[in-house]
Design a protein around this motif. Structure first.
Motif, PDB file in Angstrom:
ATOM      1  N   MET A   1      17.424  28.501  50.230  1.00  0.00           N
ATOM      2  CA  MET A   1      17.882  28.418  48.930  1.00  0.00           C
ATOM      3  C   MET A   1      18.062  30.010  48.233  1.00  0.00           C
ATOM      4  O   MET A   1      19.262  30.222  47.799  1.00  0.00           O
ATOM      5  N   GLY A   2      17.141  30.823  48.526  1.00  0.00           N
ATOM      6  CA  GLY A   2      17.110  32.029  48.098  1.00  0.00           C
ATOM      7  C   GLY A   2      18.456  32.943  48.727  1.00  0.00           C
ATOM      8  O   GLY A   2      19.544  33.512  47.966  1.00  0.00           O
ATOM      9  N   SER A   3      18.927  32.823  50.087  1.00  0.00           N
ATOM     10  CA  SER A   3      19.982  33.449  50.542  1.00  0.00           C
ATOM     11  C   SER A   3      21.238  32.572  50.185  1.00  0.00           C
ATOM     12  O   SER A   3      22.355  33.285  50.092  1.00  0.00           O
ATOM     13  N   TYR A   4      21.113  31.301  49.812  1.00  0.00           N
ATOM     14  CA  TYR A   4      22.228  30.634  49.345  1.00  0.00           C
ATOM     15  C   TYR A   4      22.592  31.002  48.026  1.00  0.00           C
ATOM     16  O   TYR A   4      23.844  31.333  47.801  1.00  0.00           O
ATOM     17  N   HIS A   5      21.962  31.289  47.131  1.00  0.00           N
ATOM     18  CA  HIS A   5      22.287  31.927  45.825  1.00  0.00           C
ATOM     19  C   HIS A   5      22.886  33.048  46.012  1.00  0.00           C
ATOM     20  O   HIS A   5      23.950  33.389  45.409  1.00  0.00           O
TER      21      HIS A   5
ATOM     22  N   LEU B   1      15.421  35.632  40.221  1.00  0.00           N
ATOM     23  CA  LEU B   1      15.529  34.401  41.064  1.00  0.00           C
ATOM     24  C   LEU B   1      14.231  33.817  41.663  1.00  0.00           C
ATOM     25  O   LEU B   1      13.694  34.678  42.483  1.00  0.00           O
ATOM     26  N   ILE B   2      13.678  32.601  41.391  1.00  0.00           N
ATOM     27  CA  ILE B   2      12.727  32.215  42.246  1.00  0.00           C
ATOM     28  C   ILE B   2      13.169  31.004  43.268  1.00  0.00           C
ATOM     29  O   ILE B   2      13.591  30.033  42.830  1.00  0.00           O
ATOM     30  N   ALA B   3      12.902  31.475  44.401  1.00  0.00           N
ATOM     31  CA  ALA B   3      13.381  30.185  45.399  1.00  0.00           C
ATOM     32  C   ALA B   3      12.306  30.101  46.412  1.00  0.00           C
ATOM     33  O   ALA B   3      12.540  30.633  47.530  1.00  0.00           O
ATOM     34  N   THR B   4      11.159  29.813  46.090  1.00  0.00           N
ATOM     35  CA  THR B   4       9.931  29.808  46.923  1.00  0.00           C
ATOM     36  C   THR B   4       9.362  28.345  46.972  1.00  0.00           C
ATOM     37  O   THR B   4       9.929  27.435  46.297  1.00  0.00           O
ATOM     38  N   PRO B   5       8.588  28.044  47.912  1.00  0.00           N
ATOM     39  CA  PRO B   5       7.954  26.658  47.910  1.00  0.00           C
ATOM     40  C   PRO B   5       7.368  26.161  46.402  1.00  0.00           C
ATOM     41  O   PRO B   5       6.896  27.127  45.535  1.00  0.00           O
ATOM     42  N   ASN B   6       7.450  25.070  46.145  1.00  0.00           N
ATOM     43  CA  ASN B   6       7.441  24.487  44.680  1.00  0.00           C
ATOM     44  C   ASN B   6       5.860  25.170  44.216  1.00  0.00           C
ATOM     45  O   ASN B   6       5.888  25.180  42.784  1.00  0.00           O
TER      46      ASN B   6
ATOM     47  N   GLU C   1      14.317  27.814  41.108  1.00  0.00           N
ATOM     48  CA  GLU C   1      14.851  26.606  41.799  1.00  0.00           C
ATOM     49  C   GLU C   1      14.123  25.364  41.225  1.00  0.00           C
ATOM     50  O   GLU C   1      13.128  25.554  40.879  1.00  0.00           O
ATOM     51  N   LYS C   2      14.619  24.293  41.616  1.00  0.00           N
ATOM     52  CA  LYS C   2      14.104  22.905  41.127  1.00  0.00           C
ATOM     53  C   LYS C   2      13.250  22.499  42.557  1.00  0.00           C
ATOM     54  O   LYS C   2      13.271  23.003  43.707  1.00  0.00           O
ATOM     55  N   PRO C   3      12.178  21.816  42.233  1.00  0.00           N
ATOM     56  CA  PRO C   3      11.642  21.387  40.980  1.00  0.00           C
ATOM     57  C   PRO C   3      10.925  22.637  40.212  1.00  0.00           C
ATOM     58  O   PRO C   3      10.379  23.412  41.065  1.00  0.00           O
ATOM     59  N   VAL C   4      11.200  22.698  38.966  1.00  0.00           N
ATOM     60  CA  VAL C   4      10.571  23.609  38.365  1.00  0.00           C
ATOM     61  C   VAL C   4       9.159  23.943  38.645  1.00  0.00           C
ATOM     62  O   VAL C   4       8.689  25.039  38.503  1.00  0.00           O
ATOM     63  N   ALA C   5       8.233  22.923  38.766  1.00  0.00           N
ATOM     64  CA  ALA C   5       6.916  23.226  39.008  1.00  0.00           C
ATOM     65  C   ALA C   5       6.283  21.933  39.520  1.00  0.00           C
ATOM     66  O   ALA C   5       7.158  20.997  40.027  1.00  0.00           O
TER      67      ALA C   5
ATOM     68  N   TYR D   1      25.519  29.566  36.518  1.00  0.00           N
ATOM     69  CA  TYR D   1      25.276  31.076  36.291  1.00  0.00           C
ATOM     70  C   TYR D   1      26.121  31.644  35.313  1.00  0.00           C
ATOM     71  O   TYR D   1      25.433  32.874  34.494  1.00  0.00           O
ATOM     72  N   GLN D   2      27.407  31.248  35.014  1.00  0.00           N
ATOM     73  CA  GLN D   2      28.101  31.584  33.749  1.00  0.00           C
ATOM     74  C   GLN D   2      27.377  31.232  32.454  1.00  0.00           C
ATOM     75  O   GLN D   2      27.068  32.216  31.518  1.00  0.00           O
ATOM     76  N   ASN D   3      26.760  30.366  32.552  1.00  0.00           N
ATOM     77  CA  ASN D   3      26.135  29.654  31.220  1.00  0.00           C
ATOM     78  C   ASN D   3      24.575  30.525  31.097  1.00  0.00           C
ATOM     79  O   ASN D   3      24.447  30.906  30.115  1.00  0.00           O
TER      80      ASN D   3
END
Length: 345
Positions: free
Chosen positions: A14-18, A70-75, A95-99, A307-309
């Motif tokens: 997910m991190g690389s996708y962003h 950007l946080i894209a790590t395990p939940n 990234e989801k889920p937030v927590a 990301y615009q938002n």
């Protein structure tokens, strides 16, 4: 216009996708500075792609040039990293889920308010074209008032073979895909929940759920089924919608499907048909004049990309499309679903 300088914590899928697919489309708004990942090979890969690879998280968070993270790590790591980033003065996309649960999100929200930094959750499935078709049908009344929505995601590949199989990291399909399906419904429906029932599947023998189903009833009378399955070799439709004037089906993400609506023509009653070893008039198909088959609407795009938002929220104080209070309601619902199912054990 000054760009926001962004760095990512977590450079896996997910991190690389962003960084490689989502943010390049917003190159006038963001400058990607670098990444931190606990794995050496991912830091090496980032360096090879021209990104700065920080040797530890503290080095990234203490870099004064970075505006947002950007946080894209395990939940299970989201809360700790989010709070550290906010306290370091960074705006945060998570990234989801937030927590892991609603209580953790409340802690994050409190720190965001205290520090005056923006915290937003990447609930990206609000932008899915199939969901935007459903949103249009809900708002337009093209098949009448919707009284039942069925939202399903089916596959046959099991749980991904990584941390998503492990409960301690927040694995399982409710948190992986259910977070999206429930967020879509809770954002769509402006009515309090009246009742919730749910069940999990453990057919693959993992410690986390490999599928789930929920039945939601809202005070306005709407009934919603959401379901995720990972052992479905024949899929049910992505969406099945029942309205007072017709029915709509969206088969899959390719947006195939149709609407069948009543014409209200003055036609004769259906002729009974042979059904198995008996006759039925109730289940006989309506006459050709009684219904009309139509293509699905296109669905209206949201006014901005995520990301615009996020950029406008940070720089101008605009309203977020994904509000933390909305995400909190979904997390509270997920907490309740876990209580329902695990309380039966």
């Amino acid at each position: 216009m000054n760009k926001l300088k962004l760095a990512a914590i977590g450079y896996g899928g997910m991190g690389s996708y962003h960084l490689e697919h989502l943010l390049p489309t917003e190159k006038d708004l963001f400058e990607i500075v670098g990444i931190y990942d606990i794995k050496d090979d991912r830091r090496t890969l980032a360096t090879q792609k021209g990104l700065k690879a920080y040797q530890d998280r503290s080095a990234l968070l203490s870099d004064p040039s970075i505006d947002c993270v950007l946080i894209a790590t395990p939940n299970d790591s989201h809360k700790e990293i989010a709070i550290a980033a906010l306290e370091a003065g960074k705006h945060v996309v998570c990234e989801k889920p937030v927590a892991m649960n609603a209580a953790e999100l409340r802690e994050i929200m409190a720190v965001a308010e205290k520090t005056g930094r923006i915290f937003m959750v990447h609930q990206n499935r609000r932008w899915d074209p199939d969901f935007l078709i459903v949103k249009e049908l809900w708002e337009s009344g093209e098949i009448g008032d919707l009284f039942q929505i069925e939202s399903r995601v089916h596959g046959a590949n099991g749980i991904p073979g990584d941390w998503r199989r492990l409960k301690q990291h927040g694995g399982g399909m409710l948190l992986d895909w259910g977070i999206h399906l429930l967020d879509q419904i809770m954002w769509l429906v402006d009515s309090p929940l009246q009742s919730v029932t749910a069940d999990f599947s453990y057919i693959l023998g993992e410690e986390c759920d490999d599928g789930y189903i929920t039945y939601l009833t809202f005070e306005n009378g709407l009934r919603v089924i959401t379901e995720v399955g990972t052992s479905n070799y024949i899929k049910l439709p992505r969406w099945y919608l029942k309205g007072t004037k017709g029915t709509a089906e969206i088969t899959d993400w390719d947006l195939s499907g149709k609407m069948v609506v009543a014409t209200n023509a003055d036609v004769a009653a259906p002729t009974p048909i042979q059904a198995g070893v008996g006759l039925t008039k109730t289940m006989a198909p309506p006459s050709e004049e009684a219904t009309e088959t139509l293509p699905l609407p296109q669905g209206s795009n949201l006014s901005q990309s995520f990301y615009q938002n996020f950029f406008d929220v940070v720089t101008t104080g605009a309203q977020p499309i994904v509000k933390n209070e909305q995400v909190l309601k979904v997390m509270e619902l997920i907490d309740h679903i876990f209580e329902i199912v695990e309380g039966r054990k």
